[in-house]
Design an enzyme around this catalytic site. Structure first.
Site, PDB file in Angstrom:
ATOM      1  N   SER A  27       0.810  -1.239   0.000  1.00 47.06           N
ATOM      2  CA  SER A  27       0.000   0.000   0.000  1.00 47.06           C
ATOM      3  C   SER A  27       0.834   1.276   0.000  1.00 47.06           C
ATOM      4  O   SER A  27       0.392   2.299   0.513  1.00 47.06           O
ATOM      5  CB  SER A  27      -0.957   0.047   1.202  1.00 47.06           C
ATOM      6  OG  SER A  27      -1.785  -1.073   1.187  1.00 47.06           O
ATOM      7  N   GLU A 163       5.853 -15.814  -2.377  1.00 46.92           N
ATOM      8  CA  GLU A 163       5.188 -16.037  -3.677  1.00 46.92           C
ATOM      9  C   GLU A 163       5.838 -15.251  -4.810  1.00 46.92           C
ATOM     10  O   GLU A 163       5.663 -15.572  -5.974  1.00 46.92           O
ATOM     11  CB  GLU A 163       3.711 -15.641  -3.618  1.00 46.92           C
ATOM     12  CG  GLU A 163       2.830 -16.536  -2.802  1.00 46.92           C
ATOM     13  CD  GLU A 163       2.813 -16.130  -1.331  1.00 46.92           C
ATOM     14  OE1 GLU A 163       3.572 -15.202  -0.971  1.00 46.92           O
ATOM     15  OE2 GLU A 163       2.078 -16.752  -0.565  1.00 46.92           O
ATOM     16  N   GLN A 206      17.006   0.142   3.415  1.00 43.09           N
ATOM     17  CA  GLN A 206      18.251  -0.634   3.267  1.00 43.09           C
ATOM     18  C   GLN A 206      17.957  -2.138   3.324  1.00 43.09           C
ATOM     19  O   GLN A 206      18.509  -2.912   2.560  1.00 43.09           O
ATOM     20  CB  GLN A 206      19.229  -0.263   4.379  1.00 43.09           C
ATOM     21  CG  GLN A 206      19.709   1.179   4.314  1.00 43.09           C
ATOM     22  CD  GLN A 206      20.694   1.477   5.433  1.00 43.09           C
ATOM     23  OE1 GLN A 206      21.587   0.687   5.712  1.00 43.09           O
ATOM     24  NE2 GLN A 206      20.534   2.621   6.079  1.00 43.09           N
ATOM     25  N   LYS A 237      23.043   8.926   2.342  1.00 39.12           N
ATOM     26  CA  LYS A 237      23.276   7.667   3.033  1.00 39.12           C
ATOM     27  C   LYS A 237      22.665   6.500   2.247  1.00 39.12           C
ATOM     28  O   LYS A 237      23.298   5.457   2.050  1.00 39.12           O
ATOM     29  CB  LYS A 237      22.629   7.768   4.416  1.00 39.12           C
ATOM     30  CG  LYS A 237      22.910   6.610   5.321  1.00 39.12           C
ATOM     31  CD  LYS A 237      22.453   7.021   6.707  1.00 39.12           C
ATOM     32  CE  LYS A 237      22.310   5.889   7.660  1.00 39.12           C
ATOM     33  NZ  LYS A 237      21.661   6.329   8.888  1.00 39.12           N
ATOM     34  N   CYS A 401     -25.015  -1.598 -11.573  1.00 45.62           N
ATOM     35  CA  CYS A 401     -25.193  -3.044 -11.581  1.00 45.62           C
ATOM     36  C   CYS A 401     -26.160  -3.462 -10.468  1.00 45.62           C
ATOM     37  O   CYS A 401     -27.360  -3.292 -10.613  1.00 45.62           O
ATOM     38  CB  CYS A 401     -23.829  -3.727 -11.471  1.00 45.62           C
ATOM     39  SG  CYS A 401     -23.860  -5.383 -12.174  1.00 45.62           S
ATOM     40  N   LEU A 402     -25.661  -3.947  -9.318  1.00 48.41           N
ATOM     41  CA  LEU A 402     -26.585  -4.289  -8.238  1.00 48.41           C
ATOM     42  C   LEU A 402     -27.416  -3.053  -7.858  1.00 48.41           C
ATOM     43  O   LEU A 402     -28.587  -3.173  -7.497  1.00 48.41           O
ATOM     44  CB  LEU A 402     -25.802  -4.789  -7.015  1.00 48.41           C
ATOM     45  CG  LEU A 402     -26.661  -5.201  -5.830  1.00 48.41           C
ATOM     46  CD1 LEU A 402     -27.510  -6.424  -6.169  1.00 48.41           C
ATOM     47  CD2 LEU A 402     -25.800  -5.498  -4.603  1.00 48.41           C
ATOM     48  N   GLN A 405     -30.315  -3.038 -10.002  1.00 49.06           N
ATOM     49  CA  GLN A 405     -31.236  -4.137  -9.666  1.00 49.06           C
ATOM     50  C   GLN A 405     -32.057  -3.773  -8.424  1.00 49.06           C
ATOM     51  O   GLN A 405     -33.264  -4.022  -8.361  1.00 49.06           O
ATOM     52  CB  GLN A 405     -30.437  -5.427  -9.461  1.00 49.06           C
ATOM     53  CG  GLN A 405     -29.702  -5.877 -10.727  1.00 49.06           C
ATOM     54  CD  GLN A 405     -28.826  -7.120 -10.517  1.00 49.06           C
ATOM     55  OE1 GLN A 405     -28.663  -7.589  -9.400  1.00 49.06           O
ATOM     56  NE2 GLN A 405     -28.269  -7.635 -11.609  1.00 49.06           N
ATOM     57  N   ARG A 482     -24.437 -11.863 -13.065  1.00 48.89           N
ATOM     58  CA  ARG A 482     -25.130 -13.096 -13.459  1.00 48.89           C
ATOM     59  C   ARG A 482     -26.631 -12.882 -13.598  1.00 48.89           C
ATOM     60  O   ARG A 482     -27.327 -13.673 -14.198  1.00 48.89           O
ATOM     61  CB  ARG A 482     -24.942 -14.178 -12.387  1.00 48.89           C
ATOM     62  CG  ARG A 482     -23.528 -14.654 -12.210  1.00 48.89           C
ATOM     63  CD  ARG A 482     -23.462 -15.820 -11.233  1.00 48.89           C
ATOM     64  NE  ARG A 482     -22.110 -15.961 -10.704  1.00 48.89           N
ATOM     65  CZ  ARG A 482     -21.112 -16.526 -11.359  1.00 48.89           C
ATOM     66  NH1 ARG A 482     -21.308 -17.036 -12.549  1.00 48.89           N
ATOM     67  NH2 ARG A 482     -19.916 -16.607 -10.824  1.00 48.89           N
ATOM     68  N   HIS A 527     -20.902  -1.301 -15.630  1.00 51.56           N
ATOM     69  CA  HIS A 527     -20.038  -0.542 -14.713  1.00 51.56           C
ATOM     70  C   HIS A 527     -19.388   0.636 -15.446  1.00 51.56           C
ATOM     71  O   HIS A 527     -18.254   0.517 -15.903  1.00 51.56           O
ATOM     72  CB  HIS A 527     -18.966  -1.456 -14.129  1.00 51.56           C
ATOM     73  CG  HIS A 527     -19.513  -2.497 -13.207  1.00 51.56           C
ATOM     74  ND1 HIS A 527     -19.724  -2.259 -11.876  1.00 51.56           N
ATOM     75  CD2 HIS A 527     -19.932  -3.756 -13.447  1.00 51.56           C
ATOM     76  CE1 HIS A 527     -20.233  -3.339 -11.307  1.00 51.56           C
ATOM     77  NE2 HIS A 527     -20.373  -4.264 -12.250  1.00 51.56           N
ATOM     78  N   GLU A 529     -18.102   3.146 -14.242  1.00 48.05           N
ATOM     79  CA  GLU A 529     -16.926   3.648 -13.504  1.00 48.05           C
ATOM     80  C   GLU A 529     -15.612   3.152 -14.101  1.00 48.05           C
ATOM     81  O   GLU A 529     -14.584   3.797 -13.985  1.00 48.05           O
ATOM     82  CB  GLU A 529     -17.019   3.281 -12.020  1.00 48.05           C
ATOM     83  CG  GLU A 529     -16.933   1.794 -11.671  1.00 48.05           C
ATOM     84  CD  GLU A 529     -18.270   1.064 -11.675  1.00 48.05           C
ATOM     85  OE1 GLU A 529     -19.222   1.567 -12.319  1.00 48.05           O
ATOM     86  OE2 GLU A 529     -18.368  -0.009 -11.051  1.00 48.05           O
TER      87      GLU A 529
HETATM   88  N1  GLN Z   1     -24.959  -9.708  -7.927  1.00 45.47           N
HETATM   89  C1  GLN Z   1     -25.536  -9.109  -9.098  1.00 45.47           C
HETATM   90  C2  GLN Z   1     -25.439 -10.023 -10.299  1.00 45.47           C
HETATM   91  O1  GLN Z   1     -24.633 -10.937 -10.311  1.00 45.47           O
HETATM   92  C3  GLN Z   1     -24.895  -7.780  -9.398  1.00 45.47           C
HETATM   93  C4  GLN Z   1     -23.451  -7.880  -9.779  1.00 45.47           C
HETATM   94  C5  GLN Z   1     -22.712  -6.589  -9.697  1.00 45.47           C
HETATM   95  O2  GLN Z   1     -23.161  -5.640  -9.079  1.00 45.47           O
HETATM   96  N2  GLN Z   1     -21.535  -6.533 -10.308  1.00 45.47           N
HETATM   97  O3  GLN Z   1     -26.135  -9.839 -11.261  1.00 45.47           O
END
Ligand code: GLN
Length: 557
Positions: A27, A163, A206, A237, A401-402, A405, A482, A527, A529
Site C-alpha cells: 500500500s 510467492e 536498506q 546515506k 449493476c446491483l 437491480q 449473473r 459498470h 466507472e
Molecule cells: N450480484 C448481481 C449479479 O450478479 C450484481 C453484480 C454486480 O453488481 N456486479 O447480477
C-alpha cells in the site's frame, strides 16, 4: 516459439522494460508510481503498455474478497483483474486487455497443464527453468504483440514475499539476457518519519535492498515514498548503502489529489533520467499541460457536495476505488469537491426509514446517492431503502449493476404494489423475481471468470436521460454480473413511470433503467466507472453530478 528466440527478437526491437518492485510494506503506491512513469513517458510521445505480475496463487482476483484485495477491475475483453489496472487505464489513458494481468496462479496453471499434456515429457519440472520460462515467455510475447517502446512491469506484493520469488528470478535473468539497454529496475520503498525523534529512517529501505540483492537484483533507481521531504543527508546515506546514484533517487511524497505526483516526479527530472538510462537522445520532455489545468481547476473547486456510497464493505475505499474516483472527478469538472460518505447498507436496515439514527441522519443529509455493484444478500435491503429514499425525496440516484437491480426491486415493491418483489439472487423462491438469473448463467457452477463479463453494446432510446448524457445511439460498456431484469415485468414497470433507456439488442436485456418523474434516478446493468477518468469523465457520472449540483443550488437559494 522458444524463449531464446523471443529474446533474440526483442533484442532487435527498441522495446524497453521498466520493472517496478516495492519494498518494506504494501500500500505504498506502486500502482501510482507505475501510472506516473506511464504518464511522463506517454506525454513525452513514447508508446507504451503496462503489465502487472501478481504473486498470489489465485488465477485472478475475481474470487477474492474486495475487502482483502480491493475492487475487481474488468477490462473490455472481460478479464477480472487487479485494481491497479484501473489506475493505469484512467491515468495513462490506455485500454488494457487480459494479457496485462498475470498471476502466479496463471503461471502454475499453464505449467501444470503443460505437464499433463506432455509438453515437458521426460523432464523433472522445476522453478528454474520451467516456471521462470513460462513467466518470461508471457512478458516477451506481450512486448512483441503490443510492439511498444516501453513496457512497464509492476511486480505486485513486497520484496521478500515467498510467492514473488519466481518473478524476481525472472527479472534477474532478463536483465542478464537483455542488458541494461533493454531493462531498467526501479524500486519503491517506504521511508518512515518518527515523530518521537523527529527524523526519517532509512533502515527499512536498506533492508528491502538487501532482500533484492539476495535475489541477485540491484535497482537502477530508487523512489522514496515518504510523508515529508527526505533530507539530503538521508538521501546520500541511501545512495551509499543501496548503491544507487544520488541523481537516480527520487521522492514520492503524499499528495492530494494524487495526480500531483505526476507533476512532482516530472519536476524531479524522472522522465529525463529514464531516457538517460536508456541512452535516448536528445531527451524529450513531457507535456503535462492537461494535468496542470485539471489540478488548477481542482484548486478552484470550493463548493462541496456530499455523495453517499451505500456500501457492503466499509473501512476502505479500495473495494469501490473506480466508483469513488469517478464521483470525485465528475465533481471537480463542475468545480465542486465531492465528499464521498460511505454508509453501510446494513446500518440502514437496522435503523428505521427516515429516522434520525446515525446512518439515516447521514443518508438524509446527502446531495446524491450512488449504490455500487455487489454480490450476496448482506446489505441488499439497505440498498433498497436508499433507493426508496432517493425516489421519494427526489435525490439524484445512480445505481451501478446491483444498484440498478435494487432500484428495480424498490420500484416493483412500491409502484407495482408487489411487496415480495426481489432479486432471485437473494430470494430464490420469491413469487415476483423482478431480477432473475440470466438464461446463459443457469447451468454455471464453476466460479472463476464465469459471469457475463466485459464489453457489450448498449442501444440507447432517444429522448431519455441516458441518451441526453451519451448523445449517441450505441455505446459499449463493461459488465460483471449473473442476474438481469426479468422482462416479464417490463411493461408494467413502464406503465408505472420507468423507462428502459438502454438495451442489449441481441438478447433483449435491459442495460439502463430510469425514472420519468425524477431529476435523476438512473441505474445501469454495467459498470460505467471502469471507463471514467479524471481527464475524461464518464457521461453518466457527469449527468448525475450535474443533477446533484443543480439540486444543491436550488436548495441553497
Ligand atoms: N450480484 C448481481 C449479479 O450478479 C450484481 C453484480 C454486480 O453488481 N456486479 O447480477
Amino acid at each position: 516459439m522458444e524463449v531464446f528466440e523471443l529474446l533474440q527478437k526483442i533484442q532487435k526491437t527498441n522495446t524497453k522494460f521498466i520493472v517496478v518492485t516495492g519494498g518494506v510494506c504494501s500500500s505504498i503506491g506502486k500502482g501510482v508510481l507505475v501510472a506516473s512513469l506511464g504518464v511522463l513517458l506517454k506525454k513525452a510521445g513514447y508508446s507504451l503498455s503496462v503489465i502487472k505480475w501478481d504473486p498470489y496463487l489465485n488465477v485472478d482476483p475475481g474470487t477474492m474478497s474486495p475487502l482483502v484485495h480491493g475492487e475487481v477491475f474488468v477490462t473490455s475483453d472481460g478479464a477480472e483483474t487487479d485494481l491497479d489496472l484501473g489506475h493505469y487505464e484512467r491515468h495513462i489513458g490506455l485500454s488494457l486487455t487480459r494479457d496485462s494481468s498475470v498471476s502466479s496462479g496463471q503461471i502454475y496453471q499453464e505449467v501444470l497443464e503443460g505437464e499433463r499434456s506432455g509438453r515437458f515429457l521426460g523432464k523433472c519440472i522445476q522453478m528454474v527453468p520451467h516456471v521462470v520460462n513460462v513467466t518470461k515467455r508471457r512478458l516477451l510475447e506481450f512486448a512483441l504483440d503490443h510492439n511498444v517502446e516501453f513496457v512497464l512491469l509492476e511486480i505486485g506484493g513486497t520484496v521478500g514475499d515467498m510467492e514473488g520469488e519466481v518473478f524476481l528470478e525472472t527479472v534477474r535473468q532478463l536483465r542478464m539476457e537483455l542488458g541494461s539497454e533493454h531493462v531498467m529496475h526501479a524500486h519503491l520503498s517506504f521511508v518512515p518519519f518518527l515523530s518521537w525523534t523527529g527524523e526519517v529512517k532509512t533502515k527499512p529501505t536498506q533492508h528491502s535492498i538487501t532482500e533484492l540483492k539476495r535475489a541477485g537484483l540491484a535497482p537502477d533507481c530508487l523512489f522514496l515514498r515518504a510523508d515529508r521531504q527526505v533530507d539530503d543527508q538521508s538521501v546520500s546515506k541511501l545512495s551509499v548503502m543501496c548503491e544507487v546514484k544520488e541523481d537516480y533517487i527520487f521522492q514520492v511524497l503524499t499528495n492530494d489529489p494524487v495526480y500531483r505526483v505526476f507533476l512532482d516526479l516530472d519536476a524531479q527530472g524522472v522522465g529525463r533520467k529514464v531516457q538517460e538510462h536508456f541512452r535516448l537522445v536528445p531527451p524529450k520532455s513531457s507535456d503535462l499541460s492537461d494535468w496542470q489545468n485539471f489540478i488548477a481547476s481542482i484548486d478552484q473547486s470550493k463548493q462541496q457536495v456530499s455523495i453517499g456510497l451505500i456500501a457492503k464493505y466499509v473501512g476502505s475505499n479500495d473495494p469501490y476505488i473506480s466508483v469513488v474516483e469517478a464521483i470525485r472527478s465528475a465533481a471537480y469538472h463542475l468545480k465542486h469537491r465531492a465528499n464521498v460518505v460511505v454508509i453501510e447498507a446494513e446500518a440502514l436496515e437496522k435503523g428505521s426509514y427516515g429516522a434520525n439514527d446515525a446512518a439515516w441522519a447521514q443518508l438524509k443529509s446527502l446531495d446524491g446517492i450512488v449504490v455500487p455493484g455487489g454480490f450476496d444478500r448482506r446489505g441488499a435491503e439497505g440498498k433498497i431503502l436508499a433507493a426508496r429514499w432517493a425516489r421519494e425525496n427526489q435525490v439524484p440516484y445512480l445505481g451501478l449493476c446491483l444498484g440498478m437491480q435494487m432500484m428495480i426491486v424498490e420500484a416493483a415493491r412500491a409502484l407495482l404494489k408487489l411487496p415480495d418483489a426481489n432479486s432471485a439472487e437473494f430470494e430464490p423462491d420469491t413469487k415476483n423475481p423482478v431480477i432473475w438469473i440470466m438464461e446463459e448463467q443457469k447451468g454455471v457452477t464453476r466460479k472463476g471468470a464465469t459471469m457475463r463479463l466485459g464489453s457489450y453494446p448498449c442501444s440507447l432510446v432517444e429522448g431519455t436521460k441516458a441518451y441526453e448524457a451519451y448523445k449517441k445511439p450505441v455505446v459499449n460498456e463493461r459488465h460483471r454480473h449473473r442476474y438481469e431484469v426479468n422482462n416479464t415485468y417490463r411493461s408494467s414497470l413502464e406503465q408505472a413511470g420507468m423507462v428502459f433507456s438502454g438495451v442489449y439488442r441481441d438478447k433483449d436485456l435491459v442495460e439502463i433503467a430510469e425514472l420519468k418523474d425524477h431529476p435523476f434516478m438512473l441505474g445501469v446493468q454495467f459498470h460505467p466507472e471502469f471507463q471514467s477518468s479524471p481527464l475524461a469523465v464518464h457521461p453518466l457520472f457527469d449527468a448525475f453530478m450535474q443533477a446533484v449540483t443543480k439540486r444543491k443550488v436550488s436548495f441553497d437559494r
